[in-house]
Design an enzyme around this catalytic site. Structure first.
Site, PDB file in Angstrom:
ATOM      1  N   CYS B  37       0.827  -1.208   0.000  1.00  0.00           N
ATOM      2  CA  CYS B  37       0.000   0.000   0.000  1.00  0.00           C
ATOM      3  C   CYS B  37       0.861   1.257   0.000  1.00  0.00           C
ATOM      4  O   CYS B  37       0.344   2.375  -0.041  1.00  0.00           O
ATOM      5  CB  CYS B  37      -0.914   0.038   1.217  1.00  0.00           C
ATOM      6  SG  CYS B  37      -1.953  -1.409   1.341  1.00  0.00           S
ATOM      7  N   CYS B 106      -2.755   8.888   6.151  1.00  0.00           N
ATOM      8  CA  CYS B 106      -1.495   8.838   6.904  1.00  0.00           C
ATOM      9  C   CYS B 106      -1.752   9.048   8.393  1.00  0.00           C
ATOM     10  O   CYS B 106      -1.131   8.397   9.240  1.00  0.00           O
ATOM     11  CB  CYS B 106      -0.525   9.923   6.421  1.00  0.00           C
ATOM     12  SG  CYS B 106      -0.066   9.753   4.694  1.00  0.00           S
TER      13      CYS B 106
END
Lengths: 407, 135
Positions: B37, B106
């Site tokens: 990812c 994130c």
């Protein structure tokens, strides 16, 4: 003494600056004192002069690819040329068949055009490249069917720079009577092109990768044997009815001049590019866990696409803030997917996420390359210090055996 | 895409990069994300007997925002109790670093890393108490 201009541009495959000589020729086609007329005006010298300039540009473009000027159709760029070529040829020949063959590593302008044709009832085969990025000719032969009417294969890949064997493919399509379109946006001035020797029927070209302006391109349309297209833009019947719209004299003149320079300087320039490319590769290739993407030999000089394992591409680009390069990794483009080209040549997601494309060009220097080598080595070392994957690799952990929490 | 000054600061001068001994009974380790990812975060916290985070270290593979998020988290958790740490929300990270919408994942990953580190230390402590109880 030359000084280093920061940031350094190493993204020539994205676009090139316009050559000064090209810019000058274009500027002469704009104002009242210049060659501003409409090339389609037949009733006065303003139109005649503009037409003359357009025809000279057409000759220059034709000459670089071994065509005759009448076979060059002006468009807005390679994307439009790809659309006109593939849709135009597929639609014109749909009574003969509705099967198209292309490759997974083509530019989106080709892939998305094919997708659109699929929605309109066409069938498309998307061929896998071999690990070096090249088309497997034997597999390609097997993919050809009775109802195959169009084959579209790019000359030079925009990401990994590999050069397809266009002549080998053209020999097959000619024998079978299939129309062969080549997206050559990336190749003029870098690789020799001869549409007759290569048996190409349609070829997409653009100016802005060859030190010409953006917004102008061309489609080569073979006359013998004649290739017929269904027009996609209708209007005043310009360009033999294949692409209507007032010709942009300054853009066309710019493309012509860019192609003239490319023809004259190609031999010297490719030799210089090769030296720079090898210098860059030799400066980094001893680093641990780096992978060159695409064949090193069957590749344009000036392109290096490298995966730096255990380092994520976008953060690497962030570290290389003094150097303009591009990444096939997530986040840089609008999509969050790693490069589909690198996935297609069999790179795993990690390596696809870790890739950087360096492309050098006419104004690149040895100093720039040396600076880049130093910065890349520093950045990769820094990011590996930060990378838990690098730790694990160094501890001998097989990352494929780890159960990752996918999110 | 332009990065905020705070992301650039954390990216260029990451705080608390490093490794704590994952076998230390007072260290909790959380590793989240996946290489496929494009981001993997490892957050480690050293927790005192009375449940206060004394030290934190991270290593992150990922984009600049992922690195900045984890660097920020190591600063945020120090000196806090485990309960306070568990209450940290990704929105605080988004706000502090001025992350754009495409980078919110994130901050989510950083929150997950905190949760994973806490779960690890709690599991270790429970195991110890069972060992002590049965001794």
């Amino acid at each position: 003494m030359s000084t280093l201009n920061i940031p350094i541009y190493l993204d020539y495959s994205a676009t090139t600056p316009v050559d000064e000589r090209v810019a000058k020729s274009m500027a002469e086609c704009l104002t009242l004192q210049g060659n501003f007329g409409n090339p389609a005006s037949r009733s006065h010298p303003f139109g005649w002069r503009a037409e003359e300039a357009v025809e000279e540009a057409r000759r220059n473009v034709a000459e670089l690819i071994g065509a005759v000027p009448k076979e060059i159709i002006w468009t807005s760029g390679a994307t439009e040329s790809d659309n006109l070529a593939i849709k135009g040829a597929a639609l014109f020949n749909q009574k003969k068949g509705k099967h198209i063959i292309t490759m997974k590593t083509e530019h989106k302008a080709v892939l998305d055009t094919c997708r659109q044709l699929e929605r309109d009832g066409f069938e498309v085969s998307y061929m896998d490249p071999m690990e070096n990025g090249l088309l497997d000719i034997e597999a390609f032969k097997k993919e050809i069917r009775e109802d195959t009417t169009v084959v579209s294969i790019m000359h030079v890949n925009n990401e990994i720079g590999v050069i397809q064997d266009i002549a080998a493919i053209g020999a097959i399509t000619r024998e079978k009577g299939i129309i062969f379109h080549v997206d050559a946006a990336q190749s003029p001035g870098k690789v020799a092109i001869d549409v007759d020797e290569m048996n190409v029927d349609l070829m997409s070209l653009c100016a802005h990768k060859v030190y010409g302006p953006k917004g102008i391109g061309a489609l080569y349309v073979r006359r013998k044997p004649r290739v017929r297209l269904e027009a996609q833009i209708h209007g005043g019947g310009h360009e033999r009815g294949m692409r209507s719209g007032t010709l942009a004299t300054h853009q066309i003149v710019g493309m012509g001049e860019a192609f003239r320079i490319a023809r004259e300087e190609m031999t010297a320039e490719t030799a210089r590019m090769r030296v720079l490319r090898d210098r860059l590769w030799n400066g980094v290739k001893d680093m641990e866990e780096i992978y060159l993407n695409g064949d090193l030999e069957q590749r344009i000089p000036g392109n290096l696409n490298i995966s730096f394992n255990f380092v994520e591409g976008e953060s690497l680009i962030m570290s290389l803030k003094d150097i303009a390069v591009s990444s096939g990794s997530a986040c840089t483009s609008s999509s969050l997917e790693p490069s589909y080209v690198l996935r297609a040549i069999g790179r795993n997601d990690e390596l696809a996420h870790s890739s950087i494309r360096f492309t050098m060009g006419r104004f690149s220097t040895e100093e720039e390359v040396d600076f880049t080598i130093e910065k890349v080595r520093e950045a990769v070392e820094k990011l590996r210090e930060l990378s838990p994957l690098w730790d694990m690799f160094k501890d001998g952990v097989d990352l494929d055996s780890v159960e990752w929490a996918h999110h | 895409m332009a990065y905020s000054d705070k992301v650039l600061d954390h990216y260029e001068n990451p705080r608390n990069v490093g490794v704590l001994d994952k076998d230390d009974p007072n260290v909790g380790t959380g590793m989240v994300g996946a290489p496929a990812c494009g981001d993997v975060m490892r957050l480690q916290i050293k927790v005192s007997e009375d449940g206060v985070v004394e030290d934190a270290k991270f290593k992150t593979y990922g984009c600049g925002s992922a690195i900045a998020s984890s660097s920020l988290v190591t600063e945020m958790v120090k000196g806090k109790t485990l309960d306070e740490v568990a209450a940290i929300k990704n929105s605080e990270i988004v706000e502090e670093l001025a992350l754009p919408p495409v980078k919110i994942h994130c901050s989510v990953l950083a929150e997950d890393a905190i949760a994973a580190a806490i779960a690890d230390i709690k599991a270790k402590r429970e195991e110890q108490s069972t060992v002590k109880a049965s001794a």
